[in-house]
Design an enzyme around this catalytic site. Structure first.
Site: not given
Ligand code: PLP
Length: 387
Positions: A55, A107, A179, A204
């Protein structure tokens, strides 16, 4: 090449930045370090540097982070399990009582997270139309810590002036997050314009092959990078090594893909604008776009994202359900063309009154134009528009 990578131009960085031959075998490609932990020859002394647990540290993930840092003209990259996990980490730097100004047409999942998850924890949100600098300025409060914008927005293709908003944020002791998912770092680099964070749903354009969910952030300030690494380690939204590998592989063709997305997007937008059965086309590369001058100033290209208004739900269905090359699906930015009805799909979670106010009507159709041959794409659109 990571040391000198900022000396190279974009396409060279896309292929090389962050990627060093693996020291044990000399493998040219970054291996998938599919391990959850690392051996410690002595108590509290990992064999190699900071590699103690998956992690906290993973070499495949670090290569991806160096890559996005270089592509966004940043100094540090931080990779997450999804775009929303990345954005959540940025907001988690704040505390209960702090205030965030957000572009209203982000979004849909961003609005849902802000309204239904983070606001319950005491963070306050105000939504504005970030095209309007006065509106952003008027929304600033003494406890405003972050301004979050998307440009171009999803799906209305509105732009905001990154440089002007970053100056406004900094004059008021707030930070700016952009973003950059819709533009991709090939077309727009917010850190160069003064933003503090640039983030992606790498699901994307950045990965580009519709086979990974992921999120990436790039920053310049080491203190911000430390905050994000700490939050990720503490909250746990890490991407798996295989997904990091696939995203790195996708990035190697980012510049080549984006050139074709930009060309195809422009041609589709021009074709639809001339078409008698389309009411309105929203695309920053058209001179009819109300912010065309800003688009040319702030972006190097205008992507494959094109939204159109065809009037009614009936016409929307006739169009979207009969296409052959475009698949009806959520998401965007992959090599294959997709079509989406925002009011019923990606933005279904945005309250209806806010949706209508932003122009996200049932007649709005959003295309993610892929990199297939343009003649086939245009023929497909022409055929369904006759129906
Ligand atoms: C998809 C998307 C997100 C969310 O990213 P996930 O990877 O799906 O979590 C955030 N912002 C924009 C602009 C997006 O298109």
């Amino acid at each position: 090449m990571s040391e000198a990578s900022n000396d190279f131009s974009f396409g060279t960085k896309a292929i090389h930045a962050g990627v060093e031959p693996e020291p044990v075998t000399g493998a040219i490609m970054t291996p998938i370090f599919q391990t959850s932990t690392y051996v410690q020859p002595a108590v509290g002394e990992p064999l190699s540097g900071s590699y103690d647990y998956g992690r906290t540290a993973n070499p495949t993930r670090e290569a991806l982070e160096a890559s996005i840092a270089a592509l966004e003209s940043g100094s540090f990259g931080v990779a997450f399990a999804s775009g929303l996990a990345a954005l959540e980490a940025i907001v988690k730097r704040l505390s209960a009582g702090d205030h965030v100004i957000s572009e209203e047409n982000t979004y849909g999942g961003t609005t849902r997270m802000f309204n239904h998850v983070l606001s319950r924890l005491g963070i306050k949100f105000t939504y504005v139309d970030a095209r309007d600098l006065e509106a952003v300025s008027a929304a600033i409060q003494p406890n405003t810590k972050l301004i979050h914008v998307e440009t171009p927005t999803n799906p209305m293709m509105k732009l905001c002036d990154i440089r002007a908003i970053s100056e406004l944020a900094h004059a008021n002791d707030a930070l700016l997050c952009v973003d950059n998912t819709f533009a991709s770092p090939f077309n727009q680099r917010p850190l160069e314009l003064g933003a503090d964070f640039t983030m992606h749903s790498s699901t994307k354009y950045v990965n580009g092959h519709s086979d990974v969910i992921g999120g990436l952030i790039a920053v310049r300030d080491p203190a911000l990078a430390d905050d994000l690494y700490f939050i990720r380690k503490s909250s746990g939204a890490v991407p798996g090594p295989m997904d990091c590998f696939l995203t790195l592989r996708g990035i190697k063709t980012l510049h080549v893909r984006m050139i074709r997305h930009n060309e195809n997007g422009q041609k589709v937008a021009e074709f639809l604008e001339m078409h008698p059965r389309v009411d309105r086309v929203l695309y920053p590369g058209l001179s009819s776009h109300e912010q065309y001058d800003l688009a040319k100033r702030q972006m190097n290209g205008f992507t494959g994202m094109v939204s159109v208004d065809v009037g009614t739900l009936e016409r929307t269905k006739a169009l979207t359900e009969n296409l052959r090359i475009f698949s009806l699906a959520e998401s965007l930015g992959g090599v294959e063309s997709l079509v989406n009805v925002p009011a019923l799909m990606t933005h279904g979670s945005v309250p209806e009154d806010r949706r209508e106010a932003m122009g996200i009507t049932p007649g709005l159709v959003r295309f993610s134009v892929g990199i297939e041959d343009i003649d086939d794409i245009l023929a497909d659109l022409d055929r369904v528009l006759q129906i």
